[in-house]
Design a protein around this motif. Sequence first.
Motif, PDB file in Angstrom:
ATOM      1  N   ARG A   1     -10.599 -10.826  -0.326  1.00 10.11           N
ATOM      2  CA  ARG A   1     -10.081 -10.030  -1.448  1.00 10.11           C
ATOM      3  C   ARG A   1     -11.201  -9.478  -2.322  1.00 10.11           C
ATOM      4  NH1 ARG A   1      -5.719 -14.714  -2.546  1.00 10.11           N
ATOM      5  NH2 ARG A   1      -4.326 -14.195  -0.791  1.00 10.11           N
TER       6      ARG A   1
ATOM      7  N   THR B   1      -0.481   5.760   4.810  1.00  8.62           N
ATOM      8  CA  THR B   1      -0.894   5.733   6.209  1.00  8.62           C
ATOM      9  C   THR B   1       0.159   5.025   7.066  1.00  8.62           C
ATOM     10  OG1 THR B   1      -2.201   3.807   5.594  1.00  8.62           O
ATOM     11  CG2 THR B   1      -3.396   5.856   5.910  1.00  8.62           C
ATOM     12  N   ASP B   2       0.785   3.995   6.492  1.00 12.14           N
ATOM     13  CA  ASP B   2       1.873   3.334   7.204  1.00 12.14           C
ATOM     14  C   ASP B   2       2.802   2.684   6.175  1.00 12.14           C
ATOM     15  OD1 ASP B   2       0.365   1.157   6.350  1.00 12.14           O
ATOM     16  OD2 ASP B   2      -0.613   0.934   8.294  1.00 12.14           O
TER      17      ASP B   2
ATOM     18  N   ARG C   1       2.101 -13.362  -4.066  1.00 11.37           N
ATOM     19  CA  ARG C   1       1.064 -13.749  -3.104  1.00 11.37           C
ATOM     20  C   ARG C   1       0.135 -12.578  -2.789  1.00 11.37           C
ATOM     21  NH1 ARG C   1       1.575 -11.385   2.078  1.00 11.37           N
ATOM     22  NH2 ARG C   1       3.684 -10.669   2.495  1.00 11.37           N
ATOM     23  N   ARG C   2       0.500 -11.388  -3.227  1.00 14.20           N
ATOM     24  CA  ARG C   2      -0.280 -10.186  -2.872  1.00 14.20           C
ATOM     25  C   ARG C   2      -1.532 -10.077  -3.726  1.00 14.20           C
ATOM     26  NH1 ARG C   2       2.635  -7.154   0.736  1.00 14.20           N
ATOM     27  NH2 ARG C   2       4.659  -8.126   1.119  1.00 14.20           N
ATOM     28  N   ASP C   3      -2.508  -9.297  -3.260  1.00 18.08           N
ATOM     29  CA  ASP C   3      -3.834  -9.369  -3.877  1.00 18.08           C
ATOM     30  C   ASP C   3      -3.940  -8.725  -5.260  1.00 18.08           C
ATOM     31  OD1 ASP C   3      -3.551  -6.874  -2.640  1.00 18.08           O
ATOM     32  OD2 ASP C   3      -5.338  -7.069  -1.369  1.00 18.08           O
TER      33      ASP C   3
ATOM     34  N   ASP D   1       5.072  -0.688   5.188  1.00 14.13           N
ATOM     35  CA  ASP D   1       5.407  -2.091   5.421  1.00 14.13           C
ATOM     36  C   ASP D   1       6.711  -2.390   4.703  1.00 14.13           C
ATOM     37  OD1 ASP D   1       3.041  -2.657   6.845  1.00 14.13           O
ATOM     38  OD2 ASP D   1       1.939  -2.864   4.961  1.00 14.13           O
TER      39      ASP D   1
ATOM     40  N   ARG E   1     -13.337  -2.209  -2.115  1.00  8.47           N
ATOM     41  CA  ARG E   1     -12.887  -1.185  -1.166  1.00  8.47           C
ATOM     42  C   ARG E   1     -11.883  -0.251  -1.862  1.00  8.47           C
ATOM     43  NH1 ARG E   1      -7.707   0.024   1.966  1.00  8.47           N
ATOM     44  NH2 ARG E   1      -7.470  -2.066   2.805  1.00  8.47           N
ATOM     45  N   PHE E   2     -10.923  -0.846  -2.580  1.00 13.30           N
ATOM     46  CA  PHE E   2      -9.943   0.015  -3.254  1.00 13.30           C
ATOM     47  C   PHE E   2     -10.633   0.843  -4.340  1.00 13.30           C
ATOM     48  CE2 PHE E   2      -6.904  -3.172  -1.478  1.00 13.30           C
ATOM     49  CZ  PHE E   2      -6.173  -2.276  -0.698  1.00 13.30           C
TER      50      PHE E   2
ATOM     51  N   ARG F   1     -12.792  -9.014   9.969  1.00  8.45           N
ATOM     52  CA  ARG F   1     -12.083  -8.661   8.721  1.00  8.45           C
ATOM     53  C   ARG F   1     -13.052  -7.989   7.751  1.00  8.45           C
ATOM     54  NH1 ARG F   1      -9.418 -13.378   5.829  1.00  8.45           N
ATOM     55  NH2 ARG F   1      -7.816 -11.954   5.064  1.00  8.45           N
TER      56      ARG F   1
ATOM     57  N   ASN G   1      -0.962  -3.327  -5.558  1.00  3.38           N
ATOM     58  CA  ASN G   1      -0.496  -3.562  -4.181  1.00  3.38           C
ATOM     59  C   ASN G   1       0.721  -4.489  -4.150  1.00  3.38           C
ATOM     60  OD1 ASN G   1      -2.565  -2.065  -3.155  1.00  3.38           O
ATOM     61  ND2 ASN G   1      -3.844  -3.815  -2.579  1.00  3.38           N
TER      62      ASN G   1
ATOM     63  N   ASP H   1      -8.867 -16.576  -0.762  1.00  7.08           N
ATOM     64  CA  ASP H   1      -9.213 -15.678   0.332  1.00  7.08           C
ATOM     65  C   ASP H   1     -10.305 -14.738  -0.165  1.00  7.08           C
ATOM     66  OD1 ASP H   1      -9.443 -13.932   2.413  1.00  7.08           O
ATOM     67  OD2 ASP H   1      -7.431 -13.075   2.244  1.00  7.08           O
TER      68      ASP H   1
ATOM     69  N   ARG I   1     -12.047  -6.425  -0.614  1.00 11.11           N
ATOM     70  CA  ARG I   1     -10.915  -5.495  -0.747  1.00 11.11           C
ATOM     71  C   ARG I   1     -10.910  -4.856  -2.135  1.00 11.11           C
ATOM     72  NH1 ARG I   1      -6.516  -5.387   2.688  1.00 11.11           N
ATOM     73  NH2 ARG I   1      -4.962  -5.315   1.033  1.00 11.11           N
TER      74      ARG I   1
ATOM     75  N   ARG J   1       2.154   1.956  -3.523  1.00 10.29           N
ATOM     76  CA  ARG J   1       1.016   2.414  -4.333  1.00 10.29           C
ATOM     77  C   ARG J   1       0.700   3.890  -4.035  1.00 10.29           C
ATOM     78  NH1 ARG J   1      -3.283  -0.118  -1.498  1.00 10.29           N
ATOM     79  NH2 ARG J   1      -3.314   1.820  -0.340  1.00 10.29           N
ATOM     80  N   ASP J   2       0.614   4.207  -2.743  1.00  8.93           N
ATOM     81  CA  ASP J   2       0.241   5.575  -2.378  1.00  8.93           C
ATOM     82  C   ASP J   2       1.311   6.580  -2.795  1.00  8.93           C
ATOM     83  OD1 ASP J   2      -2.178   4.727  -1.419  1.00  8.93           O
ATOM     84  OD2 ASP J   2      -1.574   4.687   0.685  1.00  8.93           O
TER      85      ASP J   2
ATOM     86  N   GLY K   1       0.799  -1.231   0.000  1.00  7.52           N
ATOM     87  CA  GLY K   1       0.000   0.000   0.000  1.00  7.52           C
ATOM     88  C   GLY K   1       0.831   1.280   0.000  1.00  7.52           C
TER      89      GLY K   1
END
Length: 449
Positions: free
Chosen positions: A163, A43-44, A116-118, A46, A169-170, A200, A122, A160, A166, A34-35, A31
Amino acid sequence: MPIDPNALPAQVRDTLNCLHRAGHEAWIVGGCVRDLLLGRTPTDYDITTSALPGQTQAVFRDRRVLETGIRHGTVTLLAEGMPLEITTYRVDGTYSDARHPDGVTFTASLREDAARRDFTINAMAYAPGLGLRDYFGGQADLSRRLIRAVGDPDQRFREDALRVLRAIRFAAVLGFDLEEETAGAARRQAAGLEKVSAERVFQELSKLLCGPKAGQVLLAYPDILGQVIPELLPMVGFDQHSRHHCYDVYTHTAVAVDHVPPRLGLRLAMLLHDIGKPDTFSLGEDGQGHFYGHHRRSVELAEEILRRLRAPKKLREEVVTLVRYHDAPIEEDPARLRRWLHKLGPERFFDLLDIQRGDAAGQGLAYCTRIQRADRLESLARGLLAQAPCLTLAGLAVNGRDLLALGYRGPALGRALQGLLEEVLAGRLPNEKSALLQWAKENDAKKEE
Ligand code: ATP
Ligand code: MG
């Protein structure tokens, strides 16, 4: 535009440097990348690294490192107050319960970690001096404003199902579209959301609702929303048979959601305010639709839904209050307004005006008179508040001790205080000690009861 290394906080650059100097690969990922590419403030941050969790701990042995998710390869470094999640490159195992990976395997390959990421947007990694690693066309999708699954979308949503939520959401937060294959798969696999934990789901739903394109996403994906809140489905296409409404109940709701400020309590209240309408519909002889008591039914459903989604209690209460009074007629009268301010507290009262404005906006443009009315109520209420009015028992110019001195006891004392508050709210008594004591003396016949 390439990422400017100086856009990264010093703690992040320093953390990457420490890992690099110890001979490990390390990148910011997901994220935050991307941002940064979108010119937004992350926001944070990783971090993903080739270092095994124990190796990361060794690199930062003099610092505070928390074993937050060590089973999944994550430790959290407190870098001068900034918590940084550092996760070892990993490949997720299968998701037999459509919830958690059955196991994770560490890998030495950044590409495998990205896979492995969605979504492609991302799945990018960046490090100062090394640049961007974009294995799946994330940058191209960012510029086309598309949410695209990494790999086979059906398979990724089956692994999952969160997703699915998600993805939309995006779309709501970024104003992107779902790429066609991804959109089709999201619809096909939405039923899997049933198995995802309420916590979740609620977290993603909350972010979705606060996105600037929430209304659009609600309209485009009622089937997916209906998987997590089936009570929404009867609203879809429900004709109100009303000259006051130009939209069906669901469209009205989606438009109204977009017309309240992006705070979760307001957005949820707007989403749920009319959810009781389909159950309470009746057609009058004049051909007009009625929904008598729909706010009560909406309150019941909202309670039920928010409990099921495990929304925090305080938020649930806030939403239910707003749903309960969303339709309440509020008179433009100081005494009535003081009552409302007493009943809801100023903060919730102004939220209610936001809800009434949003509700009116969802009725169509002809309803600007209702919006103007809410604006007038707001300035009237702010004017009242500027006079620091007494709105609670604690604000009264007399207290229990004063009434005890007059001979009041027990329940009569409580009733007298309540009576005084009523008089003050109604504007029949000024909130002044002598006037209040006088009233209490004159009413003292009641004090023996
Ligand atoms: P936000 O800005 O809201 O934090 P984010 O993209 O950082 O968005 P997070 O939930 O913080 O979202 O997840 C961080 C990263 O982890 C994502 O960018 C993505 O690469 C990966 N990720 C998170 N959840 C999943 C998931 N369910 N499946 C696959 N990858 C995921
Ligand atoms: Mg994040």
